[in-house]
Each structure stands twice: as C-alpha cells, then as structure tokens.
Design an enzyme around this catalytic site. Structure first.
Site: not given
Ligand code: SAH
Length: 402
Positions: A227, A249-250, A279, A299, A339
C-alpha cells in the site's frame, strides 16, 4: 449580542464539562434563538449552567462543537488568530528536518474540523465542520498574516463534509494553483505532493516519524512496502540504504508519481521494484513463491471507516498481517499500521497478536515467534487532546520475527 442557546438534556453535560468538544444531536433538549449553519451558540446544562460556547451545525449528528469554555471569551476574528498562533507556536518549538508539517490538527488545536497542512510555501486547508466553513475568511486572513506562503489551497472534498450538509469545495483561496506537484524535503528525501488530487491534502504527513524510523534501520535490508501510495516509506528506506525495495499499490497514478521521485532523489532505479496489483493477491503470490524480506511495511487504507465496519475490518487486518509476517526473514521486522479511527490501539494490538499466532501455527516452524518491539503513532504535529481520544487514529506496531 445575545447568542442563540442550546440546552442539553439532563445528565448530558458530563463529556463537555470534561472538555470533550462534541455535542451530539441526541443530547440536545432545545434550541432558543435564531440559528444557522456555523453560527456561534452558548451551550447550557439542563439546570441552566453555562458550559461552553461553540458553533452550530443543523444537519450534523454532531450538532455543535465547543470552541471555548470561557463565558467571557468572544468568538470573533481575533479568537481564530489567537488559536492559529498557538498552534503554530507548538510546531515552531520543534526542531525538525522537514517543510511538510500539519499546522492545525482540528480538535487537538481547539479548532474542530479544521486541518491545515504546510508543504513548503503552499498551505492546504480542509474545512470539515460547518463552524469552520462559517469562519473561513477569518481563518484564511489569519493564516496569511501568520504563515509566509505563496498560496492557500482548499481541499474540502473529504466525505465527512456531506454529514455536515456541506458541498465539496476544491480551489485556491489565495495565490494561484500550482502548475506542478509541490516539492517538499523531509529528512533529506525529496517528495512531490499533488495537493489538488492526492489523498487527504496530498501526502501522509502523519507517517513522518515512522518513515524516519524505517530509514534508520534500513541499511543493507530488503524491504517490502505494501500500500505504498506515492512511495513515502519506499523512498525513506532507499535513503536509509536499503539494498532493494519492493512497493505495491493498486493505483497506477500513485506509482507513477512514486517512480518520478526516484530520479528526483538520484536513486538507482534497479534498487526498486514497483508493482501495480491488488495487495491481497501479491501477498498470497509471494508466499507461494517463498519470497522473503528483511522488513515489511503494511500501511493499508482505512478498513474500518466506522464502527459498523469493524468486524470485517478486523478480518482484513488479520489477513494482511498474517501474510506479511509469513514473508519475514528470521529477525525480520514488520511495521504495521491502522488508520481506522473506529479501531483503538488495544484492539489493533489484539488483532496483530492473533495474526502472529496464526502465522506461527501455519508455518510448522517450531522456532518461529514474534515480539512487539515498539508502539508507533503520528508525530509532534498531530498532538492529542487528552479529552479527545478520537484524535488518536493512527496506530502502529513494530514487530520482530525471532
Ligand atoms: N502508505 C502510504 C499511504 C497508504 S494510503 C504512505 O505512507 O504514503 C492507502 C493506499 O492503498 C492507496 O495508495 C491505495 O491506492 C492503496 N490500496 C487500497 N486498496 C488496495 C489494494 N487492495 N491493493 C493494493 N493497494 C491498495
């Protein structure tokens, strides 16, 4: 001028007397006087005792939020300037190595529903409560006077605005829109921030201390950052000397921005791998492939946006954490976060402990165990009001596989 007046139902004054700033609609017995969104009201107990002054929000379940417990304090432009100056003074005391700082953190700074983040010379505001919307001009005027900046951007497009009966608003309140993402520097790493389209106000300022922690222990390590969004943790790990960082990330847009920052920081592209995929699928695939890492960062987005999502969220957190733990080398570290405001630190810790138990029992490795090395949270610029536990949304744990 006589303020309109809210009278609470019997025995509903306790939280307010303890300085919790929210008045729920269900606690209000009656409203006397003319009220409108954001107007200042006085709040009285059922026995007629003055408790606080606050702002009124007719459409919200949180019908009013307190601004002052002092009956003689006037809520005017000067009030907002004083509050903002106080919030800035706290940030200025801190010696830090960054120009990406949360200047105002809502309730914790006595300004309920107001977020102001500073990215170098750009300020980004969110007005998430009718009271702050009402005082927007006063707030912007005070910010202009107190903070050197070239522009003030409004990013009031968070979902909570709807609950206040407020329309989303995005635009410039001062200066011109930035033609390009804004650049900041934090602990020697350059990051770019899309203040118009990025998440929240564009960047996860709240993870600064944890990025720094990761950088401090990344030397020579392989890192998996799940993520990753625009690569905050990934770049910090590279700066800290990680031998290789895999980021997942997706969101293709977020990954594109992350990759551009490799160049900006002069990092060798071969030290990083960026995976645009779900993920959960990646975690399963890596486990099947037997891939291992020295450090795993998890995260994810808020799995529990409210208490009603908690059961499902608990299962999702457990699943990704168990999977993440199974990818750790011996002595490897997991930095894992939630969060979700609806999930408190105690519940999060329980979920992590359950995930660890499952990881151990599934592995068949009798020597595998995990220990909690450190509890993690947001930084100095996200202070917590002791009377407002809701401010404590970011929880993290550093776990070691032994
Ligand atoms: N860790 C990051 C913030 C994460 S925000 C930082 O420190 O900047 C959450 C992220 O998860 C987003 O970018 C979103 O695109 C991604 N996301 C949400 N669901 C997802 C999934 N199923 N698989 C991969 N990424 C995902």
């Amino acid at each position: 001028m006589m303020l309109a007046k809210i009278t609470l139902k019997p025995n509903k004054e306790r939280p307010l007397l303890r300085r919790h700033p929210w008045v729920y609609a269900t606690a209000v017995d009656r409203v006397d006087g003319k009220v409108y969104p954001g107007c200042t009201i006085s709040i009285f107990s059922s026995e007629g005792q003055f408790i606080a002054k606050g702002s009124y929000s007719p459409r919200s379940q949180i019908r009013a939020r307190a601004l002052s417990w002092d009956e003689s304090e006037v809520i005017d432009h000067a009030f907002f300037k004083r509050k903002i100056a106080k919030a800035l003074a706290l940030r200025q005391q801190w010696v830090n190595d960054t120009n990406a700082v949360r200047l105002i953190f809502g309730e914790s700074d006595g300004l309920p529903g107001l977020i102001v983040d500073q990215y170098d010379q750009t300020l980004v505001c969110q007005f998430l409560f009718a009271g702050m919307e009402y005082w927007k001009d006063a707030i912007v005027a005070a910010l202009k006077q107190l903070v050197p900046c070239v522009r003030i951007v409004e990013r009031s497009d968070a979902a909570v605005r709807v609950r206040e009966g407020l329309e989303p608003q995005v635009g410039c309140l001062e200066g011109d829109m930035p033609a390009e993402p804004v650049q900041v520097i934090e602990c020697g790493v350059k990051y770019t921030v899309d203040v118009l389209e990025g998440h929240k106000t564009g960047f996860y300022i709240d993870q600064r201390d944890n990025r720094h922690l990761l950088a401090s222990l990344a030397q020579g390590k392989t890192v998996l950052n799940m993520f990753c969004y625009t690569g905050g943790f990934s770049l910090a790990a590279l700066r800290g000397g990680a031998s290789h960082v895999t980021s997942v990330d997706s969101s293709g847009d977020a990954l594109a921005m992350a990759k551009k920052q490799m160049d900006l920081n002069g990092f060798e592209p071969s030290r990083a791998e960026w995976i645009d995929e779900d993920a959960f699928a990646v975690l399963t695939r890596f486990r099947k492939e037997g891939r291992k890492f020295d450090v795993v960062v998890l995260d994810p987005p808020k799995f529990a946006p409210s208490a009603s999502h908690l059961d499902k969220a608990v299962r999702a957190y457990k699943e990704i954490n168990r999977a993440g733990m199974q990818l750790l080398n011996p002595n490897g570290l997991l930095l894992t976060f939630s969060c979700s405001g609806a999930m408190d630190a105690a519940l999060f810790e329980k979920v992590i402990a359950n995930a660890a138990t499952e990881a151990m029992t599934h592995s068949g490795d009798k020597t595998m165990d995990f220990r909690l090395v450190k509890r993690l949270s947001s930084g100095f610029d996200h202070p917590l009001l002791v009377s407002f536990p809701e401010g404590d949304y970011l929880k993290g744990i550093m776990l070691q596989r032994i």
